[in-house]
Design an enzyme around this catalytic site. Structure first.
Site, PDB file in Angstrom:
ATOM      1  N   ASP A 139      24.573  82.570  66.904  1.00  0.00           N
ATOM      2  CA  ASP A 139      26.052  82.978  67.261  1.00  0.00           C
ATOM      3  C   ASP A 139      26.172  84.064  68.063  1.00  0.00           C
ATOM      4  O   ASP A 139      25.355  84.979  68.265  1.00  0.00           O
ATOM      5  CB  ASP A 139      26.809  83.599  65.958  1.00  0.00           C
ATOM      6  CG  ASP A 139      26.730  82.404  64.707  1.00  0.00           C
ATOM      7  OD1 ASP A 139      26.867  81.381  64.840  1.00  0.00           O
ATOM      8  OD2 ASP A 139      26.586  82.779  63.498  1.00  0.00           O
TER       9      ASP A 139
ATOM     10  N   GLU B  95      21.692  70.181  66.723  1.00  0.00           N
ATOM     11  CA  GLU B  95      23.083  69.633  66.537  1.00  0.00           C
ATOM     12  C   GLU B  95      23.791  69.903  67.731  1.00  0.00           C
ATOM     13  O   GLU B  95      24.521  69.165  68.399  1.00  0.00           O
ATOM     14  CB  GLU B  95      23.624  69.696  65.232  1.00  0.00           C
ATOM     15  CG  GLU B  95      23.651  68.791  64.236  1.00  0.00           C
ATOM     16  CD  GLU B  95      22.582  68.881  63.250  1.00  0.00           C
ATOM     17  OE1 GLU B  95      21.621  70.197  63.452  1.00  0.00           O
ATOM     18  OE2 GLU B  95      22.205  68.059  62.444  1.00  0.00           O
TER      19      GLU B  95
ATOM     20  N   LYS C 161      31.659  90.192  71.201  1.00  0.00           N
ATOM     21  CA  LYS C 161      32.396  91.632  71.324  1.00  0.00           C
ATOM     22  C   LYS C 161      31.282  92.584  71.298  1.00  0.00           C
ATOM     23  O   LYS C 161      30.155  92.388  70.548  1.00  0.00           O
ATOM     24  CB  LYS C 161      33.291  91.787  70.415  1.00  0.00           C
ATOM     25  CG  LYS C 161      34.675  91.040  70.569  1.00  0.00           C
ATOM     26  CD  LYS C 161      35.594  91.525  69.411  1.00  0.00           C
ATOM     27  CE  LYS C 161      36.853  90.542  69.452  1.00  0.00           C
ATOM     28  NZ  LYS C 161      37.725  90.283  68.291  1.00  0.00           N
TER      29      LYS C 161
HETATM   30  C1  LIG Z   1      25.879  78.279  65.757  1.00  0.00           C
HETATM   31  S1  LIG Z   1      24.968  77.710  64.374  1.00  0.00           S
HETATM   32  C2  LIG Z   1      23.546  76.780  65.205  1.00  0.00           C
HETATM   33  C3  LIG Z   1      22.917  75.620  64.185  1.00  0.00           C
HETATM   34  C4  LIG Z   1      21.643  74.889  64.868  1.00  0.00           C
HETATM   35  N1  LIG Z   1      20.402  76.086  65.053  1.00  0.00           N
HETATM   36  C5  LIG Z   1      21.845  74.246  65.904  1.00  0.00           C
HETATM   37  O1  LIG Z   1      21.504  74.569  67.030  1.00  0.00           O
HETATM   38  O2  LIG Z   1      22.433  73.293  65.853  1.00  0.00           O
HETATM   39  C6  LIG Z   1      24.200  78.885  63.760  1.00  0.00           C
HETATM   40  C7  LIG Z   1      23.732  79.040  62.665  1.00  0.00           C
HETATM   41  O3  LIG Z   1      22.959  80.309  61.971  1.00  0.00           O
HETATM   42  C8  LIG Z   1      23.533  80.528  60.765  1.00  0.00           C
HETATM   43  N2  LIG Z   1      23.171  81.992  60.635  1.00  0.00           N
HETATM   44  C9  LIG Z   1      24.076  83.007  61.260  1.00  0.00           C
HETATM   45  N3  LIG Z   1      23.686  84.160  60.823  1.00  0.00           N
HETATM   46  C10 LIG Z   1      22.687  83.993  59.771  1.00  0.00           C
HETATM   47  C11 LIG Z   1      22.133  84.863  59.199  1.00  0.00           C
HETATM   48  N4  LIG Z   1      22.026  86.260  59.320  1.00  0.00           N
HETATM   49  N5  LIG Z   1      21.042  84.221  58.141  1.00  0.00           N
HETATM   50  C12 LIG Z   1      21.005  82.994  57.985  1.00  0.00           C
HETATM   51  N6  LIG Z   1      21.812  82.114  58.714  1.00  0.00           N
HETATM   52  C13 LIG Z   1      22.453  82.611  59.705  1.00  0.00           C
HETATM   53  C14 LIG Z   1      24.716  79.991  60.654  1.00  0.00           C
HETATM   54  O4  LIG Z   1      25.020  79.803  59.161  1.00  0.00           O
HETATM   55  C15 LIG Z   1      24.765  78.808  61.359  1.00  0.00           C
HETATM   56  O5  LIG Z   1      24.306  77.524  60.487  1.00  0.00           O
END
Ligand SMILES: C[S@@+](CC[C@H](N)C(=O)[O-])C[C@H]1O[C@@H](n2cnc3c(N)ncnc32)[C@H](O)[C@@H]1O
Length: 237
Positions: A125, A200, A129
């Protein structure tokens, strides 16, 4: 083993003890024992639906892989993906893959010092901001944790579509004194390399013509030595 259906998600996950780890803190320092060997451990922090980590485990049987996410539903989706990928060979339990429910904020409670060899941060993510900068997974407060968890061959591999997160990450790696290598602003500019395992999000973004940025940050002392030796060879040619 197909586990889709009427059951609740938690019940579904609790039945998959061969693949899913719901109490990862209890394996701190014990992951090699859980895998039953001392192969290197590569982890994806934020694996989402798990395409990348499942394909990697299938392609590299000599490496142990752990996919981490903080949502039950994503662990369930990832477990289906993993079993789908391994099923054609009649493998019901991927031997070198675990899917763990954990929040990366507490990574040091899940892994012991030096327990990991590689951390993948794929399409994390971006938290655009500036008031949320501390939540970015390449913020120095996370790099501090990663440095502690990685072994002497440790590396961090990042891919992202977010230019702002990429800029932030490169600066954070540099501020942290990490050697960077294999930096690419448009990973697939020359066409899709079949050897490259896509996530994905990557599949989706590439389909939309969005450029993918990639970087490797070298953390471990032995990895740095190896890198320096390989560079000298490269420039000697
Ligand atoms: C934008 S998705 C990307 C998923 C995958 N890596 C891809 O490239 O298709 C980001 C993932 O990180 C997980 N995530 C974000 N912050 C996290 C945290 N603090 N602990 C565990 N998972 C986290 C979210 O639940 C989400 O599934």
């Amino acid at each position: 083993m197909r586990l889709r259906g009427r059951k609740g998600i938690r019940e579904n996950l609790e039945e998959q003890t061969d693949l899913v780890v719901l109490d990862p803190r209890s394996y701190k320092g014990q992951w090699s024992k859980l895998f039953g060997n001392d192969h290197p451990i590569y982890v994806e922090f934020g694996m989402g639906k798990g395409q990348f980590i499942s394909r990697m485990s299938h392609r590299y049987p000599e490496i142990n892989f752990i996919g981490i996410d903080m949502y039950d539903e994503l662990i369930r989706r990832a477990s289906e993906k993993a079993r789908d990928i391994w099923e054609p060979e009649g493998v019901t339990t991927p031997p070198n893959l675990k899917l763990a429910l954990a929040n990366i904020e507490y990574a040091e409670e899940v892994f012991a010092e030096g327990e990991l060899e590689r951390i993948y941060l794929n399409f994390s993510d971006p938290w655009p901001k500036s008031k949320h900068a501390r939540r970015r997974l390449t913020h120095p407060r996370f790099l501090e944790k990663y440095r502690m968890l990685l072994n002497p061959l440790g590396e961090i591999h990042q891919k992202t579509d977010s230019r702002s997160l990429f800029e932030f990450s490169l600066n954070a790696f540099a501020d942290f004194g990490l050697q960077m290598t294999n930096i690419s602003l448009d990973l697939h500019a020359g066409g899709i390399n079949e050897e490259h395992v896509m996530t994905e999000y990557e599949t989706k973004f590439v389909g939309q013509g969005i450029q993918i940025h990639r970087c490797e940050a070298i953390v471990g002392a032995d990895a740095l030595e190896r890198y320096k030796a390989s560079r000298l060879d490269k420039y000697r040619m």
